[in-house]
Design a protein around this motif. Structure first.
Motif, PDB file in Angstrom:
ATOM      1  N   VAL A 182     -36.258  -2.611   9.046  1.00  0.00           N
ATOM      2  CA  VAL A 182     -35.114  -3.294   8.424  1.00  0.00           C
ATOM      3  C   VAL A 182     -35.560  -4.013   7.155  1.00  0.00           C
ATOM      4  CG1 VAL A 182     -33.472  -5.197   8.704  1.00  0.00           C
ATOM      5  CG2 VAL A 182     -33.766  -3.523  10.530  1.00  0.00           C
ATOM      6  N   TYR A 203     -34.065  -3.096   3.649  1.00  0.00           N
ATOM      7  CA  TYR A 203     -33.347  -4.171   2.937  1.00  0.00           C
ATOM      8  C   TYR A 203     -33.963  -4.404   1.553  1.00  0.00           C
ATOM      9  CZ  TYR A 203     -30.781  -8.536   2.236  1.00  0.00           C
ATOM     10  OH  TYR A 203     -29.940  -9.503   1.751  1.00  0.00           O
ATOM     11  N   GLY A 237     -29.628 -13.263   2.026  1.00  0.00           N
ATOM     12  CA  GLY A 237     -29.382 -12.312   3.104  1.00  0.00           C
ATOM     13  C   GLY A 237     -30.629 -11.755   3.752  1.00  0.00           C
ATOM     14  N   ALA A 274     -31.035 -10.976   7.692  1.00  0.00           N
ATOM     15  CA  ALA A 274     -31.146  -9.600   8.187  1.00  0.00           C
ATOM     16  C   ALA A 274     -32.308  -9.466   9.170  1.00  0.00           C
ATOM     17  CB  ALA A 274     -31.321  -8.636   7.015  1.00  0.00           C
ATOM     18  N   ALA A 319     -32.077  -8.457  13.059  1.00  0.00           N
ATOM     19  CA  ALA A 319     -32.799  -7.313  13.624  1.00  0.00           C
ATOM     20  C   ALA A 319     -33.641  -7.723  14.828  1.00  0.00           C
ATOM     21  CB  ALA A 319     -33.690  -6.689  12.543  1.00  0.00           C
TER      22      ALA A 319
END
Length: 749
Positions: free
Chosen positions: A15, A19, A54, A58, A62
């Motif tokens: 992730v 990202y 963010g 995130a 996750a």
């Protein structure tokens, strides 16, 4: 299970990668496209802030949640045997690959599509800004009678007739430039749009013209078809067009015929004076063969770019042109000009002595005028040579004659501007510079001099903005102008040095651009680094360090090799003066008077009045008080004229301080020196000038020295941080190991 394995199992690492790549793509996309969409500047910043905020969210998401067939669930609620993180991980892998492909595609799009358009936008922005300001001095009634002749398109099946299409365009331009009342944009600006697909209204706006002439050339076998059309830029309507079909027996004769026919037609169409006498008939560029003509065009384009490497390449191309056709007048003139520009002097680009320049250039000027007595380039080039020889009156006469023969000859305007400034005719010089920018708004030299002028009159921020925009056209010039503003107008030595090193790397042999890097190191006391920049400039470092014997030997040696060069004589006089050997400096200062008309200061801008005050002090110490007062009066008069022209900054204040000291006005000295420091004075050795001898122990004078020393300590630290840890050109230049020995990197919070 280790933390790393658990992060991997829960796909937190995947992730994070996905990202990060997607975030980079989003930030780059917003930074590029938002300005194009005219969105406010804060919108791109807002996107970046959101993306940064963010990222940790995130990662937390996750870690804490898992995507299952039944939807999102908290991770601790899922039995390990039922976990499908390995399947989700593969999906994330595919997603990462997809985003990377998109990022690669965007990178290619940005590099090969957006970068050129951004460069074009930068050129457009600076051109509009310069043209709008310069156009204020142009008579509005003449606006309708202005034209740009674009490079004609080569539509030949083989695409190999570009030299001919360029020649046709240029001959028309030269012919139109002779017509009284018609303002014609110079070749370098008009041809700058070649192959860029810019629409006619945009071209007209950038060049500040009401009419545009465009055309095409199509060659097939022995036949050639040339089409030309005149367009009203305000509405895009065609005012006139014509097609010419000819047999191609002599391409230059055809070029001559068609250029004359088109210019005659346009005289009538634009309502211009058709009674043009013999004295203003266009000079047609003719060569015996196309190879000679092509070599000439390449050489001339390199001259427009300036810089030592470009000029030396130009010499080689023009010499080849003359080997192919020794009767090519324009090639003779341009070769002489390139050679003259390689003189070792301030504002010039090479290391040739004045004697070498004269020996090499004058025969080519003479041959050019023998072949074409009305060749504007030959007259303009002789003006440049006269200016470098100290004959400013002749320089002005030659330049004006060149402009009579070709009113759009921007180089002649530039040399006229410089000569007028050296004569103290500052208002005429300013008007000439503005006319140059109107005639040739894309001129690198003209825009560079305009940037310098902005700095001289205190509009430094404006100068930085234009230098930023000039980067797209000439990086070396833009870097040098940034360095000039920071070092000499703002006193920000480290910032100036960062730009100066970039300019140095662009052309390590170019003295004007190297000058700023050398001075950046000298001002903070890094003399060994300064000596590495350019061998011709090392004596300045020796003088600043107090190694007067070495500096005297170097300048005396130069003077023996180049005894008639004003810059060389001025350097030798200055070194003797600061070494305290004023009696030996005096004869050299007196010799400098031969390079200026009676009543004008000696030396070159911006140091002319300082040199004149040093002459005044030398005369006083020699017992010639009458002569001393006469020299001081010249400096005061020129200083007043510069002030009236709006010139400000450290150099005028330095002159004020010297005049006040000469007149035994301590208060005036202190006030002027305070202002000089505020406006960028960073040379501690200036306080050691013998004209201030009576003030060396004065408390306020000493306090100002200490204030400057403190500023320079801070600047020295910044310079070391720059070159040791934040080197702007690490692949091309590195500081000496001992320079950075013991220096610790400072973290900026």
């Amino acid at each position: 299970m280790s933390l790393f394995k658990e992060l991997k199992r829960r796909n937190v690492i995947r992730v994070a990668i996905a990202y990060a790549v997607a975030a980079w793509l989003l930030i780059e996309f917003s930074a590029t496209t938002f300005p194009m969409l005219r969105l406010p500047e804060w919108t791109a910043t807002f996107v970046t802030v959101l993306v940064i905020i963010g990222f940790p969210l995130a990662l937390i998401f996750a870690w804490a949640f898992e995507l299952t067939p039944e939807g999102l669930k908290r991770e601790h609620e899922i039995d390990r045997s039922e976990s499908i993180t390995h399947i989700t991980g593969r999906k994330l892998d595919f997603m990462i690959i997809t985003v990377l492909v998109l990022a690669l595609g965007y990178f290619a799009f940005d590099k090969f599509v957006l970068d050129p358009s951004r460069d074009a936008e930068l050129v457009q922005t600076t051109t509009e800004a310069v043209t709008e300001q310069a156009a204020e001095s142009v008579d509005a009634e003449s606006a309708d009678q202005s034209i740009a002749v674009l490079a004609f398109a080569d539509l030949s099946p083989g695409g190999d007739q570009e030299y001919f299409s360029d020649g046709i365009s240029e001959e028309i331009l030269n012919a139109l430039a002779q017509i009284p009342g018609l303002q014609v944009t110079s070749r370098s600006s008009a041809f700058s749009f070649k192959g860029k697909g810019v629409d006619i209204p945009t071209v007209a706006k950038q060049l500040g013209v009401a009419n545009v002439l465009e055309g095409s050339v199509r060659k097939s076998g022995k036949r050639i078809r040339i089409t030309a059309q005149l367009i009203d830029a305000s509405n895009g309507f065609h005012l006139w067009s014509e097609t010419y079909d000819r047999e191609l027996d002599d391409i230059f004769a055809v070029q001559d015929e068609i250029a004359t026919a088109i210019s005659d037609a346009l005289k009538v169409k634009l309502g211009l004076d058709t009674a043009v006498g013999e004295a203003v008939q266009p000079t047609i560029i003719k060569a015996a063969n196309t190879d000679a003509y092509e070599a000439y065009l390449r050489g001339r384009q390199l001259i427009h770019l300036r810089g030592r490497e470009n000029l030396e390449d130009a010499v080689r191309h023009l010499e080849r042109s003359l080997r192919l056709d020794n009767n090519f007048a324009s090639a003779h003139a341009q070769l002489a000009i390139a050679t003259t520009l390689l003189l070792n002097a301030p504002g010039s680009y090479g290391e040739l002595s004045l004697e070498e320049v004269r020996r090499k250039a004058i025969p080519h000027f003479e041959r050019a005028l023998e072949l074409e007595p009305k060749l504007a380039e030959a007259h303009g080039g002789l003006g440049l040579l006269a200016m470098n020889s100290g004959d400013l009156t002749s320089a002005v006469e030659y330049a004006r004659r060149a402009l009579e023969l070709n009113p759009s000859y921007s180089d002649a305007m530039n040399w006229l501007y410089i000569a007028l400034g050296n004569l103290g005719r500052y208002e005429e010089a300013e008007a000439t510079l503005k006319q140059l920018l109107v005639t040739d708004p894309m001129s690198i030299v003209g825009r560079s001099n305009y940037l310098h002028w902005l700095g001289e009159i205190g509009r430094v921020e404006e100068a930085h903005e234009l230098a930023d925009q000039l980067l797209a056209q000439s990086p070396r010039t833009a870097y040098s102008r940034h360095a000039d503003m920071y070092v000499f107008h703002e006193g920000k030595v480290a910032e100036g040095l960062s730009w100066a090193l970039k300019a140095h790397v662009e052309d390590p042999s170019d003295i004007p651009s190297n000058f700023y890097a050398m001075w950046g190191f000298v001002l903070v006391g890094e003399y060994n680094e300064a000596r590495r920049i350019n061998d011709s400039l090392t004596f300045w470092a020796d003088v600043a360090e107090g190694r007067f014997d070495e500096a005297i030997q170097a300048t005396q040696r130069k003077m023996l090799l180049d005894p008639e060069n004003e810059a060389v004589i001025a350097g030798a006089a200055y070194v003797l003066y600061v070494a305290g050997r004023i009696d030996e400096a005096l004869p050299l200062y007196e010799r400098l008077r031969d390079f200026r008309p009676e009543g004008r200061p000696i030396g070159t801008p911006p140091f002319q009045n300082e040199a004149t005050m040093q002459l005044a002090l030398a005369r006083r110490k020699a017992g010639d008080e009458v002569g001393a007062q006469a020299a001081a009066q010249i400096a005061k008069h020129d200083h007043a004229a510069l002030s009236a022209a709006g010139v400000k900054g450290q150099f005028p204040y330095r002159t004020e301080a010297m005049i006040a000291a000469f007149e035994q006005d301590p208060e005036g000295v202190i006030v002027a020196l305070k202002s000089a420091i505020q406006d960028g004075l960073r040379l501690p050795q200036f306080f050691d000038d013998l004209i201030f001898e009576d003030l060396w122990d004065e408390p306020r004078f000493v306090a100002l020295q200490q204030e400057l020393d403190a500023i320079l300590v801070a600047e020295h630290d910044k310079v070391l941080q720059l070159i040791c840890f934040n080197n702007p050109v690490p692949d091309d230049w590195q500081p000496l190991p001992e320079t950075c020995e013991g220096v610790e990197e400072q973290l900026v919070l």
